[in-house]
Scaffold this motif. Sequence first.
Motif, PDB file in Angstrom:
ATOM      1  N   ILE A  31       1.152   5.510   0.074  1.00 28.69           N
ATOM      2  CA  ILE A  31       0.507   6.784   0.406  1.00 28.69           C
ATOM      3  C   ILE A  31       1.451   7.897  -0.041  1.00 28.69           C
ATOM      4  N   ASP A  72      -2.511   5.625  -3.051  1.00 26.34           N
ATOM      5  CA  ASP A  72      -3.317   6.825  -2.817  1.00 26.34           C
ATOM      6  C   ASP A  72      -2.465   8.079  -2.980  1.00 26.34           C
ATOM      7  N   ASN A  83      -8.983   9.507   7.820  1.00 23.97           N
ATOM      8  CA  ASN A  83      -8.914   8.710   6.597  1.00 23.97           C
ATOM      9  C   ASN A  83      -7.697   7.790   6.599  1.00 23.97           C
ATOM     10  N   ILE A  84      -6.539   8.295   7.013  1.00 21.83           N
ATOM     11  CA  ILE A  84      -5.337   7.459   6.979  1.00 21.83           C
ATOM     12  C   ILE A  84      -5.407   6.351   8.017  1.00 21.83           C
ATOM     13  N   TYR A  90       0.865  -1.187   0.000  1.00 19.51           N
ATOM     14  CA  TYR A  90       0.000   0.000   0.000  1.00 19.51           C
ATOM     15  C   TYR A  90       0.897   1.232   0.000  1.00 19.51           C
ATOM     16  N   TYR A 136      -2.824  -3.035  -2.523  1.00 14.07           N
ATOM     17  CA  TYR A 136      -4.026  -2.504  -1.884  1.00 14.07           C
ATOM     18  C   TYR A 136      -4.381  -1.139  -2.460  1.00 14.07           C
ATOM     19  N   THR A 155      -8.180   4.837   9.012  1.00 13.12           N
ATOM     20  CA  THR A 155      -9.092   3.822   8.472  1.00 13.12           C
ATOM     21  C   THR A 155      -8.414   2.986   7.391  1.00 13.12           C
ATOM     22  N   LYS A 156      -7.691   3.661   6.500  1.00 13.92           N
ATOM     23  CA  LYS A 156      -7.066   2.959   5.383  1.00 13.92           C
ATOM     24  C   LYS A 156      -5.937   2.038   5.842  1.00 13.92           C
ATOM     25  N   PHE A 199      -5.729  -1.969   5.674  1.00 12.14           N
ATOM     26  CA  PHE A 199      -4.601  -2.614   4.990  1.00 12.14           C
ATOM     27  C   PHE A 199      -3.972  -3.683   5.881  1.00 12.14           C
TER      28      PHE A 199
END
Length: 681
Positions: free
Chosen positions: A399, A450, A460-461, A397, A447, A463-464, A468
């Motif tokens: 970011i 973003d 948001n981070i 994932y 995943y 939750t993500k 993950f």
Amino acid sequence: MVTVQGLTPKAKHLEYLSFLSTLIMVVALGLGLYTQWQVTENSAILVISLVGLLVFGLACALQFYFHYPYVGRALFHIWLGCILGIIVFSEEKEIQYMMPQEVMNILFITSLCVHCFWTVLQRALRLYEHRPSLYSQTEVLEGTGLIISTLITGNDAVAISLMVCAVFCNLVAIRLKSYLGLLNFVGLLCLAVFVFYKDLSISVNLFGLACFIGRHSFEPVIDLYFSGLSTLERWESFFRVSKFWRHVTIFFIFILNLVTGGIVGRLSANHKEWFIVVPLFVVFAVLWLSFHFLSFVTCWKLMNRITECNLTFASLPDDNKNMNQIMASKGVRHFSLISQRLICITMVTTVTLMGIGWTTRTAYSLSLISILLPIECLTLSLFWELGASLGGTVTGYAIIAPNTGQSRRNTGATLLSGALVQDIGSRATASLNKMNQFFSYHMIDSYGCDYSTSGISPDNIETKIKAFFDRRTSDGPKFDTYVLYFSGDTYDTGDWALTDGQSLSFQTLLDWWSSRNMDTGSRLILVLDTNQSYLWVSPIRRVYDEYVAIQTCKYVKATDPESSDVARVGSFTKDFVDYNQGEELEQNWNDKKRSVTALYQVSRCWTDFTFHLPTPEEITDHWDSSFPRLLKPLLKAVNFGGVGNPCCCVGCVMRCLKRKKMKWLPPKELNTGHRFKLVRS
């Protein structure tokens, strides 16, 4: 006469330094021959010396005049080994303490020391290019010469020749990065000095013997640390051999086992209590033969799988060939995990065979077992490495947020020029594309990647990232490895800069991981490309109970924010991805002129990590499909105590040694087992 294989082009002018060790050795050999001729007045020594001069002159002529360098070097090294063998195996007690003989011994040790210094210098200055190989031409040629010398001296030529072969089998094991082979090599040296030559009742020159063994063993031993090649990369030189010769090698080793067992059994009949020893040996021989037959079948099946992998490798495009990934897809890792204990017990039975035949031993039986032990050590190391490094599931994932190149502080907004804003956006987009390429190339289950132009919100981070960390494979279990990438603005502490003036610290991220991991045995790899992410390296080192690693970097501070001469955030991502895809970097990681250096750090227990282990049901199915039903009772003996480390009795010690090695001698490149490596400058 001496060539240095593996030297980089810029170091060719230093090649002449390697002549010094050989030159000192030639002087020592000449002095030794002169001393023996002076004392014994044996005309054969004079003939050998004259022939040696002829061979030396012929070798020089072939290499420098007729332009046949290989033939010239071959003659020279065979002659060198032959003369050394004559000196070593024809030692006379009456000349041991003569001044010329002592000078010769000093020259032998000096030659060895100079050779060791040159070898370390090559690696310390990074002048040597490591390539996978089972042996070097020099050691084979000089070993051949040493064997020829035993025929000249007439001192139990067969037994000594077999012992020379045993030494080179141990060197092959060390070159293939078998630490068991290294331990076995130390044991072999002790066995040769204190037992073997005493059984033969011959006097040897230990200084000459030490010079010969040291010159050929020092390089593979120190390359256990200096070489960045993994165990499987070193095995490629054997895996690429044709199917026929690989199977012939396996069959020859099995026949050699049978011959050795037969010789030890025949010698056991000479025991003074033969009426007890022989029946016990017969019972043990049945068990020994059963395990070696199972080991033979297992190695044969492994070579069949390797052949399938080679065919698949040849059919793939050149830009995406990776043998490790192919072997994982062919089930080689699963096969190796099931077979580890079988190979380990087979090696234990060979050691036991040596113990049973110790009382009635001969130099021949010792030499044969000394050949078999390193072969079984390197076989066990191979299965162990295949089970530990191949395969494994991995998800990733990424970011990415625009990076201004400035540390976030509780100060007012900073006005940026339009050109700088455009540069920030283009670098973030390039990093996004690179990470997508990285996930695709290494077959990482993505995943997502973003990209947020307006910053990252705390809710948001969280939750993500938690979602993950909760990801599982399609079969149900957790992924073996989770790769989390971040690039964006940070605070002076290295914490990620979020919106509303908030931040994400390493401890918070670790708490999220621990709550989701819950002792499942998965591991987390953080890949960070920011200005202050190197500050997270120290906290990683203090993590005890989680498998966590960080791959990050450190940028040279720019005096002018808009200058184009200094690397900016995104440069490390490009270099890291390109390097792990086999592309050449403009500046390698060790170049002192680099404006961005690579760093990695792992938690204390990182070296304890293992991939998913096969279940007892899977092991039973493997035995039913691979081996005769008559040998099925051995299944319970092999898998007693559950599935796991085949050397469970020493597992704790091995884990401790691995941790200390990682702490004191961390490698330049750390293999993750997923086709990419963590690197440091």
